[in-house]
Design a protein around this motif. Structure first.
Motif, PDB file in Angstrom:
ATOM      1  N   MET A 143      40.177  36.695  52.878  1.00 47.98           N
ATOM      2  CA  MET A 143      41.583  36.310  52.680  1.00 47.98           C
ATOM      3  C   MET A 143      42.055  36.399  54.046  1.00 47.98           C
ATOM      4  SD  MET A 143      42.799  35.365  49.822  1.00 47.98           S
ATOM      5  CE  MET A 143      44.544  35.522  49.238  1.00 47.98           C
ATOM      6  N   SER A 173      48.740  38.493  47.606  1.00 46.09           N
ATOM      7  CA  SER A 173      48.284  37.258  47.337  1.00 46.09           C
ATOM      8  C   SER A 173      46.916  37.446  46.668  1.00 46.09           C
ATOM      9  CB  SER A 173      48.247  36.636  48.767  1.00 46.09           C
ATOM     10  OG  SER A 173      49.428  36.370  49.522  1.00 46.09           O
ATOM     11  N   SER A 174      46.444  38.508  46.817  1.00 47.01           N
ATOM     12  CA  SER A 174      45.046  38.802  46.297  1.00 47.01           C
ATOM     13  C   SER A 174      45.238  39.490  44.808  1.00 47.01           C
ATOM     14  CB  SER A 174      44.332  39.799  47.094  1.00 47.01           C
ATOM     15  OG  SER A 174      44.338  39.243  48.362  1.00 47.01           O
ATOM     16  N   PHE A 175      45.943  40.172  44.581  1.00 45.07           N
ATOM     17  CA  PHE A 175      45.904  40.891  43.269  1.00 45.07           C
ATOM     18  C   PHE A 175      46.207  39.813  42.138  1.00 45.07           C
ATOM     19  CE2 PHE A 175      48.138  45.086  44.847  1.00 45.07           C
ATOM     20  CZ  PHE A 175      46.834  45.258  45.356  1.00 45.07           C
ATOM     21  N   ALA A 176      45.378  40.049  40.950  1.00 40.84           N
ATOM     22  CA  ALA A 176      45.534  39.110  39.944  1.00 40.84           C
ATOM     23  C   ALA A 176      46.873  39.436  39.200  1.00 40.84           C
ATOM     24  CB  ALA A 176      44.409  39.430  38.964  1.00 40.84           C
ATOM     25  N   TYR A 223      36.963  41.937  50.294  1.00 38.03           N
ATOM     26  CA  TYR A 223      37.536  40.758  49.760  1.00 38.03           C
ATOM     27  C   TYR A 223      38.776  40.253  50.723  1.00 38.03           C
ATOM     28  CZ  TYR A 223      34.655  40.942  45.370  1.00 38.03           C
ATOM     29  OH  TYR A 223      33.618  40.671  44.856  1.00 38.03           O
ATOM     30  N   ASN A 251      39.682  55.630  44.317  1.00 40.69           N
ATOM     31  CA  ASN A 251      39.811  54.540  45.072  1.00 40.69           C
ATOM     32  C   ASN A 251      41.089  53.866  44.444  1.00 40.69           C
ATOM     33  OD1 ASN A 251      39.178  53.233  42.625  1.00 40.69           O
ATOM     34  ND2 ASN A 251      37.565  51.795  43.613  1.00 40.69           N
ATOM     35  N   LYS A 280      48.624  40.133  35.910  1.00 39.32           N
ATOM     36  CA  LYS A 280      48.333  40.081  34.665  1.00 39.32           C
ATOM     37  C   LYS A 280      49.474  40.412  33.773  1.00 39.32           C
ATOM     38  CE  LYS A 280      43.635  41.141  35.118  1.00 39.32           C
ATOM     39  NZ  LYS A 280      42.484  42.186  35.252  1.00 39.32           N
ATOM     40  N   GLU A 306      35.222  48.076  48.952  1.00 38.20           N
ATOM     41  CA  GLU A 306      34.750  46.755  48.230  1.00 38.20           C
ATOM     42  C   GLU A 306      36.054  45.986  48.530  1.00 38.20           C
ATOM     43  OE1 GLU A 306      34.226  46.537  44.323  1.00 38.20           O
ATOM     44  OE2 GLU A 306      33.459  44.670  44.272  1.00 38.20           O
ATOM     45  N   LEU A 307      37.107  46.601  48.228  1.00 39.18           N
ATOM     46  CA  LEU A 307      38.475  45.769  48.124  1.00 39.18           C
ATOM     47  C   LEU A 307      38.883  45.413  49.574  1.00 39.18           C
ATOM     48  CD1 LEU A 307      41.279  44.804  47.235  1.00 39.18           C
ATOM     49  CD2 LEU A 307      42.346  47.010  47.457  1.00 39.18           C
ATOM     50  N   ASP A 349      37.480  49.161  39.377  1.00 43.10           N
ATOM     51  CA  ASP A 349      36.803  47.736  39.739  1.00 43.10           C
ATOM     52  C   ASP A 349      37.787  46.860  40.066  1.00 43.10           C
ATOM     53  OD1 ASP A 349      35.268  45.828  39.828  1.00 43.10           O
ATOM     54  OD2 ASP A 349      34.401  45.846  37.910  1.00 43.10           O
ATOM     55  N   TRP A 350      37.826  47.003  41.362  1.00 39.12           N
ATOM     56  CA  TRP A 350      38.809  45.965  42.375  1.00 39.12           C
ATOM     57  C   TRP A 350      38.574  44.539  42.088  1.00 39.12           C
ATOM     58  CZ3 TRP A 350      43.509  46.917  43.796  1.00 39.12           C
ATOM     59  CH2 TRP A 350      43.897  48.334  43.901  1.00 39.12           C
ATOM     60  N   LYS A 351      37.297  44.247  42.064  1.00 36.60           N
ATOM     61  CA  LYS A 351      36.951  42.651  41.577  1.00 36.60           C
ATOM     62  C   LYS A 351      37.846  42.366  40.370  1.00 36.60           C
ATOM     63  CE  LYS A 351      33.280  39.398  42.096  1.00 36.60           C
ATOM     64  NZ  LYS A 351      31.821  39.040  41.986  1.00 36.60           N
ATOM     65  N   LYS A 352      37.967  42.921  39.543  1.00 38.18           N
ATOM     66  CA  LYS A 352      38.451  42.697  38.250  1.00 38.18           C
ATOM     67  C   LYS A 352      40.060  42.403  38.527  1.00 38.18           C
ATOM     68  CE  LYS A 352      35.026  43.904  34.905  1.00 38.18           C
ATOM     69  NZ  LYS A 352      34.797  45.322  34.235  1.00 38.18           N
ATOM     70  N   ARG A 353      40.638  43.090  39.546  1.00 36.49           N
ATOM     71  CA  ARG A 353      41.914  43.091  39.511  1.00 36.49           C
ATOM     72  C   ARG A 353      42.302  42.106  40.746  1.00 36.49           C
ATOM     73  NH1 ARG A 353      44.633  47.796  37.791  1.00 36.49           N
ATOM     74  NH2 ARG A 353      43.314  49.256  36.686  1.00 36.49           N
ATOM     75  N   LEU A 354      41.453  41.243  41.205  1.00 40.29           N
ATOM     76  CA  LEU A 354      41.798  40.271  42.178  1.00 40.29           C
ATOM     77  C   LEU A 354      42.060  38.822  41.702  1.00 40.29           C
ATOM     78  CD1 LEU A 354      39.438  41.566  44.914  1.00 40.29           C
ATOM     79  CD2 LEU A 354      42.018  41.907  44.778  1.00 40.29           C
ATOM     80  N   ASN A 355      42.664  38.031  42.192  1.00 41.71           N
ATOM     81  CA  ASN A 355      42.976  36.868  41.595  1.00 41.71           C
ATOM     82  C   ASN A 355      41.668  35.755  42.110  1.00 41.71           C
ATOM     83  OD1 ASN A 355      43.539  35.949  44.146  1.00 41.71           O
ATOM     84  ND2 ASN A 355      45.730  36.103  43.695  1.00 41.71           N
ATOM     85  N   THR A 370      41.671  32.956  43.722  1.00 43.58           N
ATOM     86  CA  THR A 370      41.962  32.295  44.922  1.00 43.58           C
ATOM     87  C   THR A 370      40.985  33.554  45.921  1.00 43.58           C
ATOM     88  OG1 THR A 370      44.241  31.692  44.607  1.00 43.58           O
ATOM     89  CG2 THR A 370      43.562  31.903  46.972  1.00 43.58           C
ATOM     90  N   THR A 371      41.246  34.720  45.631  1.00 45.94           N
ATOM     91  CA  THR A 371      40.838  35.900  46.445  1.00 45.94           C
ATOM     92  C   THR A 371      39.283  35.448  46.374  1.00 45.94           C
ATOM     93  OG1 THR A 371      42.449  37.280  46.244  1.00 45.94           O
ATOM     94  CG2 THR A 371      40.751  38.046  47.286  1.00 45.94           C
ATOM     95  N   LEU A 372      38.869  35.479  45.084  1.00 43.50           N
ATOM     96  CA  LEU A 372      37.498  35.415  44.741  1.00 43.50           C
ATOM     97  C   LEU A 372      36.670  34.170  45.448  1.00 43.50           C
ATOM     98  CD1 LEU A 372      37.206  36.843  41.244  1.00 43.50           C
ATOM     99  CD2 LEU A 372      36.990  38.047  43.386  1.00 43.50           C
TER     100      LEU A 372
END
Lengths: 483, 483
Positions: free
Chosen positions: B350, B199-202, B346, B316, B204, B342-343, A91-97, A99-101
């Protein structure tokens, strides 16, 4: 097998054949160590020349996809079997920060009304393609390539292509800028220039002061960089100086962002007096200004106005971002930052880390185009075409639209403010049904206001469509917006 | 006055004259409302045609710099006097954030040994300019411009130029990648691709796992993004899988970064077995991999190896960054990210926020060049030239350099490991004095090791210089590094 190969018009046949065979191998239709047809057989089967097959096989061999055994022919090489057991769905959305969202959420393109063909669209403020000086652009390309094609195609410098930097320094000097202690770095258009600055400035107060409304791409970047945006209302000759003065006295700011030359979206040109006042105030408070030189080349009347950075003399408190994108060729991503030498040197390290450098091809061809004087000629032509459209659009607005304020001293758009309480988004919806779209103004505001405003870009519309479109907007306002 | 005007070879004369007059006005040599010489007088004085002067004056008038009074002639317009009293000197360094200062500090270009002309430099791994296929590149440009010059020069899409995206999707499919749920976004080269991802990756765990050593531009970006870098030692066919396994079991990672195809700086090609093992391990732990497809086109031997992303099938979890920069034209800044649809959507937001889009000109010409089959031809030629240099360099190293390990299965460079305790920086100093320079290896290491390593880029050297240079390094190692 092989009988579904079809020769297309595009590209050499041997390349097409190579890809066809490779595709069959990768997809598992041809197996490891399987013998391929001889070149003679295959050329007959496909009715292509034997040389074509020889060339295709030679390249496949070189790529390690097939191998030859002397006297025996060609065989399929070792192919990694990719029938993997693990199909991972992340679930890529959960792995984005965040700022990106956020970037995604405030991405205007995604919110845009999807206008259809045949509609009259006042959305774009991109230049009219039909005006493009394609022939001289080709000429500039060929000239530059013959001078140093190999250099144009190899790595360049993070700071930019030297001849272009020197040209632009001269260009800015002509605008009255003291360039003695300044330097230029080339960026991928205005947007990268601003993003690099925002990524480099230390956050102290975390607050930016700017005109309200202002350029939405700048607003987007301010938000993405987590800045607290402080907008100043605009009168017809620039920001409200009294308000600036008061805010500077009361609050801390990291920097200010101004578009004095041709303001987006209002089209207001900040007067010489206000420029001076702005410069003096920010100097007093030692707050740097980022000046957006947007479209200063597209004013049709009035005397020459020096950019803010010219006021700084040999000082270093103004950072100027320039671009010819809206006038020349937006497809070439070339902008520049003109600023203090030491600052440019730091920005250069950021630029190198992030994109190495801006396309040398774009820079070199643009340089040649400027150097050969095509820009001046083109600008003359473009100005006269756009000026006519501008006057037409303005006149139509005066005639048809019951506005409370209209601004725009040139350029490729006008900005309309309606009576308080008239919702431009509802107007847009109604106009959309009649085949006319425009840009709702609220997206340009720092503080959620501007519901009663919209922007009309006319650069890419015919005279007829400009008049008809504005008439429809006016009629809708008069007839369909009551109650 | 006016007598120091000189006609240059470059650009139209009227433009030169315009600039000359503008310059005099801006610099205060001509004063507000001062009368200018008549067009007749000036044409005589400067021995240029009257038309030239007329054109120059007309443009100055249009720019609002001079004005005409009917029957009286031309006069200098209102010029903002810029004798500002406030000269502000800001200390920009204090206004920059730590990331920027770090970018500057770890900017290798600034630390580079400044080699002089005539030296034998093994520093660069950029392609040899003399090989560039400038003629076909020009052809591709003219073809594309004649097909859609106006589109090439106007705004494009953040995701990239559609024909190029489609071409690259097909290209990656040929490498065995299941593209059904994937998409491509074009970036300003590999570097921007990686920067946008980082810049996009959360964050953790804030930890990245990678090969040690690894690509220094990636290391620089990891550091700038504040990541904790965890390097894995490499054997001759890729990373130490046992170590990866142990680390994944013990620690959390946000993602991994691998260069399996042609590793920079070691030149190691990760074996098919190791690729599979890596894929399985990271799938098990649900940790995404960023795959750097660096130079996979420049292997000279061995069978076809599928990229890691091909192992993921319709999954993915792998993000692939590609670029032809090191092979084709680095001056064109074009790379691509191939990843989950999807990625990509996003990342597109950016990209739009940060640079709008990559140069359409670069993308369109590259597309045409690929489409017309020039790439395959060029690759063939380049491979044969580089392969010769590669073999020569490798052989010379075997003969002259007392290494403890040499790696490099193709490409444009070799990586040398010396005995423990031999300092490559001291070696570099001594070689520098003899006119030979190379890249010290420590900059590629995640953990301060690698003092006894260096990289030899041979792509831009003649055969003679390759041999002579390596011989000098070898001699220096044998004779000058004792005690």
């Amino acid at each position: 097998m092989f009988n579904d190969f079809k020769v297309l018009d595009e590209g050499p046949v041997y390349v097409q054949l190579k890809k066809y065979v490779q595709d069959m191998i990768v997809k598992g239709h041809l197996l490891e160590h399987q013998k391929l047809p001889s070149t003679r057989e295959l050329s007959k089967l496909l009715t292509v020349s034997r040389n074509t097959v020889l060339n295709a096989y030679a390249e496949l061999e070189q790529d390690g996809i097939i191998y030859a055994v002397k006297g025996k022919g060609h065989f399929v090489g070792k192919v990694t079997t990719l029938k993997t057991s693990s199909i991972i769905e992340m679930d890529w959305k959960k792995r984005l920060n965040d700022t990106t969202l956020l970037a995604d959420e405030i991405d205007l393109i995604r919110q845009d009304i999807h206008w259809q063909k045949g509609m009259i669209s006042f959305i774009s403020i991109a230049p009219e393609e039909k005006l493009f000086d394609v022939e001289n652009f080709k000429r500039a390309f060929l000239t530059r390539m013959s001078i140093e094609g190999d250099i144009v195609l190899n790595y360049g410098y993070a700071k930019g292509y030297k001849p272009l930097i020197d040209y632009l320094l001269g260009y800015m000097e002509m605008k009255g800028v003291d360039i003695s202690n300044k330097d230029i770095m080339i960026t991928n258009g205005f947007t990268e220039g601003l993003d690099i600055l925002l990524s480099s400035f230390a956050k102290k107060s975390g607050r930016v002061l700017c005109e309200n409304p202002t350029h939405h791409a700048a607003l987007k970047l301010f938000r993405m960089h987590g800045l607290d945006i402080h907008g100043i209302d605009m009168s017809d000759d620039g920001v409200d100086i009294g308000q600036v003065e008061q805010d500077l006295a009361e609050k801390q700011f990291d920097f200010a962002y101004f578009i004095p030359s041709y303001h987006n979206p209002t089209g207001i040109v900040t007067s010489s007096e206000k420029r001076n006042a702005i410069f003096q105030l920010f100097s007093k408070y030692q707050i740097p200004i980022v000046e957006d030189g947007f479209n200063e080349e597209l004013r049709y009347t009035g005397s020459h106005l020096a950019p803010l950075i010219a006021f700084s003399g040999s000082g270093n408190n103004i950072v100027y971002i320039g671009s010819f994108s809206k006038i020349l060729f937006p497809g070439l991503r070339v902008g520049w930052i003109l600023a203090d030498k030491e600052l440019i040197s730091y920005l250069e390290s950021m630029k190198r880390a992030r994109t190495i450098h801006t396309s040398t091809l774009d820079q070199a061809v643009l340089y040649q185009y400027l150097q050969d004087g095509y820009f001046e000629k083109y600008l003359k032509k473009a100005r006269s075409v756009y000026k006519k459209k501008y006057e037409l659009a303005r006149q139509a607005c005066m005639q048809y639209i019951p506005f409370s304020r209209i601004t725009g001293d040139g350029g490729l758009h006008l900005f309309i403010e309606l009576e308080e309480g008239v919702d431009a988004r509802i107007l847009l919806e109604k106009c959309y049904n009649k085949g006319v779209v425009f840009y709702p103004g609220d997206v340009f505001f720092t503080n959620g206001r501007g519901n009663n405003t919209f922007r009309l870009g006319f650069s890419r519309l015919s005279d007829e469509d400009i008049i008809r479109g504005i008439q429809i907007i006016g009629d809708t306002l008069k007839n369909d917006m009551r109650g």
